[in-house]
Motif scaffolding. Structure first.
Motif, PDB file in Angstrom:
ATOM      1  N   LEU A  14     -13.376  41.926   6.044  1.00  0.00           N
ATOM      2  CA  LEU A  14     -11.985  42.284   6.272  1.00  0.00           C
ATOM      3  C   LEU A  14     -11.187  42.205   4.976  1.00  0.00           C
ATOM      4  O   LEU A  14     -10.219  42.926   4.783  1.00  0.00           O
ATOM      5  CB  LEU A  14     -11.354  41.324   7.302  1.00  0.00           C
ATOM      6  CG  LEU A  14     -11.948  41.315   8.709  1.00  0.00           C
ATOM      7  CD1 LEU A  14     -11.340  40.179   9.519  1.00  0.00           C
ATOM      8  CD2 LEU A  14     -11.726  42.642   9.400  1.00  0.00           C
ATOM      9  N   PHE A  15     -11.620  41.308   4.064  1.00  0.00           N
ATOM     10  CA  PHE A  15     -10.883  41.050   2.828  1.00  0.00           C
ATOM     11  C   PHE A  15     -11.839  41.023   1.641  1.00  0.00           C
ATOM     12  O   PHE A  15     -12.761  40.208   1.593  1.00  0.00           O
ATOM     13  CB  PHE A  15     -10.137  39.712   2.914  1.00  0.00           C
ATOM     14  CG  PHE A  15      -9.224  39.611   4.107  1.00  0.00           C
ATOM     15  CD1 PHE A  15      -7.980  40.221   4.111  1.00  0.00           C
ATOM     16  CD2 PHE A  15      -9.636  38.932   5.244  1.00  0.00           C
ATOM     17  CE1 PHE A  15      -7.151  40.144   5.213  1.00  0.00           C
ATOM     18  CE2 PHE A  15      -8.812  38.846   6.354  1.00  0.00           C
ATOM     19  CZ  PHE A  15      -7.567  39.455   6.334  1.00  0.00           C
ATOM     20  N   PHE A 116     -15.013  43.589  15.145  1.00  0.00           N
ATOM     21  CA  PHE A 116     -14.015  43.886  14.126  1.00  0.00           C
ATOM     22  C   PHE A 116     -14.338  45.232  13.506  1.00  0.00           C
ATOM     23  O   PHE A 116     -15.457  45.744  13.632  1.00  0.00           O
ATOM     24  CB  PHE A 116     -13.981  42.792  13.049  1.00  0.00           C
ATOM     25  CG  PHE A 116     -15.211  42.746  12.184  1.00  0.00           C
ATOM     26  CD1 PHE A 116     -15.220  43.325  10.921  1.00  0.00           C
ATOM     27  CD2 PHE A 116     -16.376  42.130  12.628  1.00  0.00           C
ATOM     28  CE1 PHE A 116     -16.351  43.296  10.120  1.00  0.00           C
ATOM     29  CE2 PHE A 116     -17.518  42.092  11.843  1.00  0.00           C
ATOM     30  CZ  PHE A 116     -17.494  42.680  10.579  1.00  0.00           C
ATOM     31  N   ASN A 117     -13.355  45.813  12.813  1.00  0.00           N
ATOM     32  CA  ASN A 117     -13.553  47.077  12.112  1.00  0.00           C
ATOM     33  C   ASN A 117     -13.883  46.796  10.658  1.00  0.00           C
ATOM     34  O   ASN A 117     -13.077  46.227   9.924  1.00  0.00           O
ATOM     35  CB  ASN A 117     -12.304  47.946  12.224  1.00  0.00           C
ATOM     36  CG  ASN A 117     -12.032  48.389  13.647  1.00  0.00           C
ATOM     37  OD1 ASN A 117     -12.960  48.594  14.435  1.00  0.00           O
ATOM     38  ND2 ASN A 117     -10.770  48.527  13.993  1.00  0.00           N
ATOM     39  N   ASN A 118     -15.075  47.202  10.249  1.00  0.00           N
ATOM     40  CA  ASN A 118     -15.586  46.901   8.913  1.00  0.00           C
ATOM     41  C   ASN A 118     -15.033  47.884   7.885  1.00  0.00           C
ATOM     42  O   ASN A 118     -15.305  49.083   7.949  1.00  0.00           O
ATOM     43  CB  ASN A 118     -17.120  46.966   8.934  1.00  0.00           C
ATOM     44  CG  ASN A 118     -17.738  46.520   7.626  1.00  0.00           C
ATOM     45  OD1 ASN A 118     -17.048  46.087   6.702  1.00  0.00           O
ATOM     46  ND2 ASN A 118     -19.054  46.617   7.545  1.00  0.00           N
ATOM     47  N   LYS A 119     -14.278  47.380   6.930  1.00  0.00           N
ATOM     48  CA  LYS A 119     -13.684  48.255   5.918  1.00  0.00           C
ATOM     49  C   LYS A 119     -14.740  48.884   5.019  1.00  0.00           C
ATOM     50  O   LYS A 119     -14.461  49.852   4.310  1.00  0.00           O
ATOM     51  CB  LYS A 119     -12.658  47.488   5.083  1.00  0.00           C
ATOM     52  CG  LYS A 119     -13.222  46.389   4.227  1.00  0.00           C
ATOM     53  CD  LYS A 119     -12.134  45.693   3.423  1.00  0.00           C
ATOM     54  CE  LYS A 119     -11.409  46.662   2.523  1.00  0.00           C
ATOM     55  NZ  LYS A 119     -10.355  46.011   1.726  1.00  0.00           N
ATOM     56  N   TYR A 120     -15.979  48.339   5.033  1.00  0.00           N
ATOM     57  CA  TYR A 120     -17.053  48.893   4.204  1.00  0.00           C
ATOM     58  C   TYR A 120     -17.930  49.863   4.973  1.00  0.00           C
ATOM     59  O   TYR A 120     -18.959  50.302   4.474  1.00  0.00           O
ATOM     60  CB  TYR A 120     -17.898  47.764   3.618  1.00  0.00           C
ATOM     61  CG  TYR A 120     -17.233  47.109   2.439  1.00  0.00           C
ATOM     62  CD1 TYR A 120     -17.430  47.579   1.157  1.00  0.00           C
ATOM     63  CD2 TYR A 120     -16.376  46.035   2.621  1.00  0.00           C
ATOM     64  CE1 TYR A 120     -16.801  46.995   0.069  1.00  0.00           C
ATOM     65  CE2 TYR A 120     -15.741  45.439   1.549  1.00  0.00           C
ATOM     66  CZ  TYR A 120     -15.966  45.922   0.276  1.00  0.00           C
ATOM     67  OH  TYR A 120     -15.334  45.347  -0.791  1.00  0.00           O
ATOM     68  N   ASN A 121     -17.545  50.184   6.210  1.00  0.00           N
ATOM     69  CA  ASN A 121     -18.316  51.139   7.007  1.00  0.00           C
ATOM     70  C   ASN A 121     -17.348  52.117   7.669  1.00  0.00           C
ATOM     71  O   ASN A 121     -17.452  52.406   8.858  1.00  0.00           O
ATOM     72  CB  ASN A 121     -19.160  50.395   8.052  1.00  0.00           C
ATOM     73  CG  ASN A 121     -20.163  51.301   8.733  1.00  0.00           C
ATOM     74  OD1 ASN A 121     -20.456  52.408   8.262  1.00  0.00           O
ATOM     75  ND2 ASN A 121     -20.692  50.851   9.863  1.00  0.00           N
ATOM     76  N   ASN A 122     -16.402  52.615   6.868  1.00  0.00           N
ATOM     77  CA  ASN A 122     -15.406  53.584   7.330  1.00  0.00           C
ATOM     78  C   ASN A 122     -14.646  53.110   8.563  1.00  0.00           C
ATOM     79  O   ASN A 122     -14.277  53.901   9.430  1.00  0.00           O
ATOM     80  CB  ASN A 122     -16.080  54.931   7.624  1.00  0.00           C
ATOM     81  CG  ASN A 122     -16.697  55.554   6.385  1.00  0.00           C
ATOM     82  OD1 ASN A 122     -16.089  55.543   5.316  1.00  0.00           O
ATOM     83  ND2 ASN A 122     -17.906  56.073   6.520  1.00  0.00           N
ATOM     84  N   GLY A 123     -14.440  51.807   8.634  1.00  0.00           N
ATOM     85  CA  GLY A 123     -13.692  51.256   9.758  1.00  0.00           C
ATOM     86  C   GLY A 123     -14.456  51.199  11.060  1.00  0.00           C
ATOM     87  O   GLY A 123     -13.862  50.960  12.122  1.00  0.00           O
ATOM     88  N   ALA A 124     -15.775  51.383  11.003  1.00  0.00           N
ATOM     89  CA  ALA A 124     -16.590  51.357  12.219  1.00  0.00           C
ATOM     90  C   ALA A 124     -16.582  49.955  12.836  1.00  0.00           C
ATOM     91  O   ALA A 124     -16.496  48.950  12.144  1.00  0.00           O
ATOM     92  CB  ALA A 124     -18.022  51.781  11.913  1.00  0.00           C
ATOM     93  N   THR A 125     -16.682  49.916  14.159  1.00  0.00           N
ATOM     94  CA  THR A 125     -16.694  48.633  14.866  1.00  0.00           C
ATOM     95  C   THR A 125     -18.031  47.934  14.674  1.00  0.00           C
ATOM     96  O   THR A 125     -19.090  48.528  14.875  1.00  0.00           O
ATOM     97  CB  THR A 125     -16.439  48.837  16.367  1.00  0.00           C
ATOM     98  OG1 THR A 125     -15.159  49.455  16.546  1.00  0.00           O
ATOM     99  CG2 THR A 125     -16.458  47.510  17.107  1.00  0.00           C
ATOM    100  N   GLY A 177     -22.525  38.943   0.737  1.00  0.00           N
ATOM    101  CA  GLY A 177     -22.032  40.202   1.257  1.00  0.00           C
ATOM    102  C   GLY A 177     -21.195  40.079   2.514  1.00  0.00           C
ATOM    103  O   GLY A 177     -20.728  41.076   3.050  1.00  0.00           O
ATOM    104  N   VAL A 178     -20.982  38.831   2.975  1.00  0.00           N
ATOM    105  CA  VAL A 178     -20.218  38.604   4.199  1.00  0.00           C
ATOM    106  C   VAL A 178     -18.891  37.924   3.849  1.00  0.00           C
ATOM    107  O   VAL A 178     -18.828  37.028   3.007  1.00  0.00           O
ATOM    108  CB  VAL A 178     -21.013  37.742   5.198  1.00  0.00           C
ATOM    109  CG1 VAL A 178     -20.196  37.469   6.458  1.00  0.00           C
ATOM    110  CG2 VAL A 178     -22.322  38.433   5.563  1.00  0.00           C
ATOM    111  N   ASP A 179     -17.840  38.359   4.507  1.00  0.00           N
ATOM    112  CA  ASP A 179     -16.491  37.844   4.309  1.00  0.00           C
ATOM    113  C   ASP A 179     -16.408  36.400   4.816  1.00  0.00           C
ATOM    114  O   ASP A 179     -16.608  36.141   6.007  1.00  0.00           O
ATOM    115  CB  ASP A 179     -15.525  38.742   5.083  1.00  0.00           C
ATOM    116  CG  ASP A 179     -14.066  38.409   4.857  1.00  0.00           C
ATOM    117  OD1 ASP A 179     -13.758  37.322   4.349  1.00  0.00           O
ATOM    118  OD2 ASP A 179     -13.225  39.259   5.206  1.00  0.00           O
ATOM    119  N   MET A 180     -16.105  35.458   3.925  1.00  0.00           N
ATOM    120  CA  MET A 180     -16.016  34.054   4.315  1.00  0.00           C
ATOM    121  C   MET A 180     -14.851  33.804   5.262  1.00  0.00           C
ATOM    122  O   MET A 180     -14.944  32.964   6.166  1.00  0.00           O
ATOM    123  CB  MET A 180     -15.915  33.170   3.072  1.00  0.00           C
ATOM    124  CG  MET A 180     -17.192  33.171   2.230  1.00  0.00           C
ATOM    125  SD  MET A 180     -17.135  32.062   0.793  1.00  0.00           S
ATOM    126  CE  MET A 180     -16.064  33.031  -0.307  1.00  0.00           C
TER     127      MET A 180
END
Length: 207
Positions: A14-15, A116-125, A177-180
């Motif tokens: 997300l960030f 959640f919507n992943n900003k690194y996958n074009n906002g895909a759920t 690679g994962v958002d803490m």
């Protein structure tokens, strides 16, 4: 010895600034004797803080506000009502729902689904599953699309200096690679669910 988790194939975030660049272990510790809604820091095992949480003592929804170290308000965590299963959400300051964590029944231990919507996958759920024995503070967070373990919670990783004055304390290991912040939010939601009616849990004393 800390776990070493495999990097994810595609960032889950997300960030941007809070994506783990290597396997990181975070310490989440209850704030002893906190009744005023004081701020609370989430730290790496090295002692370096990465997030600050501000609780609201009189909040009906048990809202907790999460900030980065530059005092940027990232999101609020709050309980959503009128759901069959206990549901929490992380909501941006503008009111956008960033993350939903919905618990469900498990014969042994605890289980929850986070979307959640992943900003690194074009906002895909994206869907992450958390399951384990929460009362022993042991759980895994798994990416549902490929069954990769992206996070672990385990008190066995803690040293004596991490457990003080009888505080409830978790060690949260996050894969590269994962958002803490995403992982911390999931843990707070799950802890709130498992400590409803018990006067709060590891992070329940923040509010």
């Amino acid at each position: 010895m800390a776990y070493q988790l495999h990097p994810v194939q595609q960032p889950l975030a997300l960030f941007d600034p809070l994506i783990a660049r290597q396997t990181e272990t975070l310490i989440l510790r209850e704030k002893v004797m906190s009744l005023s809604g004081d701020s609370f820091e989430i730290k790496l095992q090295s002692g370096h803080p990465i997030l600050r949480i501000q609780g609201k003592v009189m909040s009906i929804s048990g809202r907790k506000s999460v900030y980065d170290l530059n005092n940027n308000h990232l999101f609020d965590i709050q309980k959503e009502h009128f759901h069959i299963h206990t549901t929490f959400a992380a909501v941006s300051p503008s009111g956008e729902k960033l993350l939903e964590v919905k618990s469900s029944f498990a014969l042994l231990g605890s289980k929850a689904k986070a979307t959640f919507n992943n900003k690194y996958n074009n906002g895909a759920t994206e869907t992450l599953m958390m399951k384990g024995n929460w009362f022993d503070s042991a759980a895994e967070i798994v990416d549902q699309k490929n069954n990769a373990v992206v996070g672990r919670i385990d008190r066995k990783l803690l040293s004596g200096r991490d457990i003080l004055f009888g505080q409830q304390t978790y060690a949260l290991t996050v894969a590269p690679g994962v958002d803490m912040a995403l992982m911390v939010a999931m843990c707070i939601c799950m802890d709130e669910k498992n400590n409803e009616g018990k006067g709060g849990g590891i992070l329940g004393s923040i509010i």
